[in-house]
Design a protein around this motif. Structure first.
Motif, PDB file in Angstrom:
ATOM      1  N   GLN A   1      17.969  13.042   3.467  1.00 35.49           N
ATOM      2  CA  GLN A   1      17.887  11.781   2.766  1.00 35.49           C
ATOM      3  C   GLN A   1      17.079  10.790   3.604  1.00 35.49           C
ATOM      4  O   GLN A   1      17.211  10.748   4.823  1.00 35.49           O
ATOM      5  N   VAL A   2      16.251  10.012   2.922  1.00 33.71           N
ATOM      6  CA  VAL A   2      15.415   9.013   3.564  1.00 33.71           C
ATOM      7  C   VAL A   2      15.914   7.632   3.174  1.00 33.71           C
ATOM      8  O   VAL A   2      16.084   7.326   1.994  1.00 33.71           O
ATOM      9  N   GLN A   3      16.115   6.794   4.164  1.00 36.99           N
ATOM     10  CA  GLN A   3      16.468   5.403   3.925  1.00 36.99           C
ATOM     11  C   GLN A   3      15.253   4.529   4.192  1.00 36.99           C
ATOM     12  O   GLN A   3      14.591   4.676   5.216  1.00 36.99           O
ATOM     13  N   LEU A   4      14.960   3.630   3.262  1.00 40.80           N
ATOM     14  CA  LEU A   4      13.780   2.789   3.335  1.00 40.80           C
ATOM     15  C   LEU A   4      14.184   1.320   3.354  1.00 40.80           C
ATOM     16  O   LEU A   4      15.060   0.904   2.597  1.00 40.80           O
ATOM     17  N   VAL A   5      13.527   0.552   4.202  1.00 38.36           N
ATOM     18  CA  VAL A   5      13.806  -0.871   4.326  1.00 38.36           C
ATOM     19  C   VAL A   5      12.497  -1.639   4.271  1.00 38.36           C
ATOM     20  O   VAL A   5      11.639  -1.465   5.139  1.00 38.36           O
ATOM     21  N   GLU A   6      12.355  -2.498   3.259  1.00 37.90           N
ATOM     22  CA  GLU A   6      11.163  -3.322   3.116  1.00 37.90           C
ATOM     23  C   GLU A   6      11.341  -4.647   3.846  1.00 37.90           C
ATOM     24  O   GLU A   6      12.457  -5.153   3.981  1.00 37.90           O
ATOM     25  N   SER A   7      10.223  -5.216   4.265  1.00 40.01           N
ATOM     26  CA  SER A   7      10.227  -6.530   4.872  1.00 40.01           C
ATOM     27  C   SER A   7       8.856  -7.168   4.673  1.00 40.01           C
ATOM     28  O   SER A   7       7.897  -6.495   4.323  1.00 40.01           O
ATOM     29  N   GLY A   8       8.779  -8.465   4.903  1.00 43.62           N
ATOM     30  CA  GLY A   8       7.510  -9.168   4.838  1.00 43.62           C
ATOM     31  C   GLY A   8       7.296 -10.020   3.613  1.00 43.62           C
ATOM     32  O   GLY A   8       6.275 -10.711   3.516  1.00 43.62           O
ATOM     33  N   GLY A   9       8.216  -9.984   2.670  1.00 43.97           N
ATOM     34  CA  GLY A   9       8.083 -10.812   1.489  1.00 43.97           C
ATOM     35  C   GLY A   9       8.295 -12.275   1.810  1.00 43.97           C
ATOM     36  O   GLY A   9       8.734 -12.642   2.897  1.00 43.97           O
ATOM     37  N   GLY A  10       7.960 -13.113   0.841  1.00 39.61           N
ATOM     38  CA  GLY A  10       8.123 -14.537   1.037  1.00 39.61           C
ATOM     39  C   GLY A  10       7.382 -15.332  -0.004  1.00 39.61           C
ATOM     40  O   GLY A  10       6.964 -14.806  -1.036  1.00 39.61           O
ATOM     41  N   LEU A  11       7.230 -16.610   0.273  1.00 41.69           N
ATOM     42  CA  LEU A  11       6.539 -17.534  -0.617  1.00 41.69           C
ATOM     43  C   LEU A  11       5.155 -17.823  -0.063  1.00 41.69           C
ATOM     44  O   LEU A  11       5.009 -18.155   1.116  1.00 41.69           O
ATOM     45  N   VAL A  12       4.149 -17.707  -0.914  1.00 43.87           N
ATOM     46  CA  VAL A  12       2.775 -17.941  -0.488  1.00 43.87           C
ATOM     47  C   VAL A  12       2.009 -18.626  -1.610  1.00 43.87           C
ATOM     48  O   VAL A  12       2.302 -18.422  -2.789  1.00 43.87           O
ATOM     49  N   GLN A  13       1.040 -19.433  -1.238  1.00 45.20           N
ATOM     50  CA  GLN A  13       0.203 -20.107  -2.217  1.00 45.20           C
ATOM     51  C   GLN A  13      -0.827 -19.138  -2.789  1.00 45.20           C
ATOM     52  O   GLN A  13      -1.257 -18.203  -2.116  1.00 45.20           O
ATOM     53  N   ALA A  14      -1.216 -19.361  -4.030  1.00 44.30           N
ATOM     54  CA  ALA A  14      -2.247 -18.534  -4.647  1.00 44.30           C
ATOM     55  C   ALA A  14      -3.490 -18.488  -3.768  1.00 44.30           C
ATOM     56  O   ALA A  14      -3.936 -19.507  -3.247  1.00 44.30           O
ATOM     57  N   GLY A  15      -4.034 -17.296  -3.619  1.00 44.30           N
ATOM     58  CA  GLY A  15      -5.180 -17.087  -2.749  1.00 44.30           C
ATOM     59  C   GLY A  15      -4.810 -16.675  -1.343  1.00 44.30           C
ATOM     60  O   GLY A  15      -5.683 -16.248  -0.570  1.00 44.30           O
ATOM     61  N   GLY A  16      -3.547 -16.765  -1.013  1.00 39.37           N
ATOM     62  CA  GLY A  16      -3.078 -16.409   0.307  1.00 39.37           C
ATOM     63  C   GLY A  16      -2.808 -14.927   0.450  1.00 39.37           C
ATOM     64  O   GLY A  16      -3.080 -14.126  -0.450  1.00 39.37           O
ATOM     65  N   SER A  17      -2.230 -14.564   1.592  1.00 40.49           N
ATOM     66  CA  SER A  17      -1.997 -13.163   1.914  1.00 40.49           C
ATOM     67  C   SER A  17      -0.588 -12.941   2.439  1.00 40.49           C
ATOM     68  O   SER A  17       0.027 -13.832   3.026  1.00 40.49           O
ATOM     69  N   LEU A  18      -0.105 -11.740   2.223  1.00 38.56           N
ATOM     70  CA  LEU A  18       1.143 -11.271   2.792  1.00 38.56           C
ATOM     71  C   LEU A  18       0.980  -9.809   3.166  1.00 38.56           C
ATOM     72  O   LEU A  18       0.196  -9.096   2.543  1.00 38.56           O
ATOM     73  N   ARG A  19       1.728  -9.373   4.159  1.00 39.18           N
ATOM     74  CA  ARG A  19       1.741  -7.975   4.542  1.00 39.18           C
ATOM     75  C   ARG A  19       3.168  -7.460   4.482  1.00 39.18           C
ATOM     76  O   ARG A  19       4.028  -7.902   5.249  1.00 39.18           O
ATOM     77  N   LEU A  20       3.410  -6.535   3.578  1.00 39.59           N
ATOM     78  CA  LEU A  20       4.718  -5.928   3.451  1.00 39.59           C
ATOM     79  C   LEU A  20       4.797  -4.676   4.312  1.00 39.59           C
ATOM     80  O   LEU A  20       3.820  -3.946   4.465  1.00 39.59           O
ATOM     81  N   SER A  21       5.976  -4.434   4.856  1.00 40.25           N
ATOM     82  CA  SER A  21       6.227  -3.237   5.636  1.00 40.25           C
ATOM     83  C   SER A  21       7.413  -2.490   5.048  1.00 40.25           C
ATOM     84  O   SER A  21       8.330  -3.094   4.496  1.00 40.25           O
ATOM     85  N   CYS A  22       7.386  -1.189   5.178  1.00 39.79           N
ATOM     86  CA  CYS A  22       8.485  -0.345   4.738  1.00 39.79           C
ATOM     87  C   CYS A  22       8.752   0.669   5.831  1.00 39.79           C
ATOM     88  O   CYS A  22       7.893   1.514   6.132  1.00 39.79           O
ATOM     89  N   SER A  23       9.926   0.600   6.421  1.00 45.22           N
ATOM     90  CA  SER A  23      10.289   1.478   7.525  1.00 45.22           C
ATOM     91  C   SER A  23      11.258   2.551   7.052  1.00 45.22           C
ATOM     92  O   SER A  23      12.217   2.260   6.338  1.00 45.22           O
ATOM     93  N   PHE A  29       9.594  11.536   7.449  1.00 48.06           N
ATOM     94  CA  PHE A  29       8.816  10.559   6.700  1.00 48.06           C
ATOM     95  C   PHE A  29       7.373  11.011   6.532  1.00 48.06           C
ATOM     96  O   PHE A  29       6.758  10.763   5.492  1.00 48.06           O
ATOM     97  N   SER A  30       6.827  11.669   7.524  1.00 49.30           N
ATOM     98  CA  SER A  30       5.427  12.059   7.495  1.00 49.30           C
ATOM     99  C   SER A  30       5.111  13.095   6.426  1.00 49.30           C
ATOM    100  O   SER A  30       3.941  13.334   6.124  1.00 49.30           O
ATOM    101  N   THR A  31       6.114  13.724   5.831  1.00 50.58           N
ATOM    102  CA  THR A  31       5.897  14.715   4.779  1.00 50.58           C
ATOM    103  C   THR A  31       5.926  14.106   3.389  1.00 50.58           C
ATOM    104  O   THR A  31       5.704  14.815   2.408  1.00 50.58           O
ATOM    105  N   TYR A  32       6.178  12.826   3.276  1.00 52.26           N
ATOM    106  CA  TYR A  32       6.344  12.168   1.986  1.00 52.26           C
ATOM    107  C   TYR A  32       5.131  11.332   1.611  1.00 52.26           C
ATOM    108  O   TYR A  32       4.571  10.623   2.441  1.00 52.26           O
ATOM    109  N   THR A  33       4.759  11.423   0.333  1.00 55.27           N
ATOM    110  CA  THR A  33       3.884  10.417  -0.238  1.00 55.27           C
ATOM    111  C   THR A  33       4.674   9.117  -0.371  1.00 55.27           C
ATOM    112  O   THR A  33       5.836   9.140  -0.778  1.00 55.27           O
ATOM    113  N   MET A  34       4.055   8.015  -0.018  1.00 55.66           N
ATOM    114  CA  MET A  34       4.729   6.724  -0.076  1.00 55.66           C
ATOM    115  C   MET A  34       4.061   5.828  -1.106  1.00 55.66           C
ATOM    116  O   MET A  34       2.838   5.709  -1.135  1.00 55.66           O
TER     117      MET A  34
END
Length: 125
Positions: A1-23, A29-34
């Motif tokens: 079984q694989v447990q996944l945890v996302e992070s990096g979300g938030g509030l941003v103005q239009a035109g801005g950037s965010l980087r999400l991570s999933c650990s 993990f290396s055998t899975y398509t993500m």
């Protein structure tokens, strides 16, 4: 079984950037398509992007092509979603998902076996 945890979300103005991570919790993990999916209010789950197990192949939804970039670092058991030129319509809960079938890069949610809890992305106009 694989447990996944996302992070990096938030509030941003239009035109801005965010980087999400999933650990991931295990070395296989290396055998899975993500994949990355999102669910906006009153909408179903929508495919966003996916990356093959080695990182050599990617797929993107037309709505994010040219703005989002998916990548992975198997040494860190982490997949990333770089989101640039964000639009209000990108507002959604973003989910990381893992597909255990080697070689498949699915663009629908059904083939993915494991899912994270999601991280909220809100883009203001």
């Amino acid at each position: 079984q694989v447990q996944l945890v996302e992070s990096g979300g938030g509030l941003v103005q239009a035109g801005g950037s965010l980087r999400l991570s999933c650990s991931a919790s295990r070395r296989t993990f290396s055998t899975y398509t993500m994949g990355w999916f999102r669910r906006a209010p009153e909408k179903g789950r929508e495919f966003v992007a996916a990356v093959s197990r080695s990182g050599g192949s990617t797929k993107y939804a037309d709505s994010v092509k040219g703005r989002f970039t998916v990548s992975r670092d198997n040494a860190k058991y982490t997949v990333y979603l770089q989101m640039d030129s964000l639009k209000p319509e990108d507002t959604a809960v973003y989910y990381c998902a893992a597909d255990s079938l080697i070689g498949r890069i699915a663009t629908t949610s059904t083939p993915y076996d494991y899912w994270g809890q999601g991280t909220q992305v809100t883009v203001s106009s």
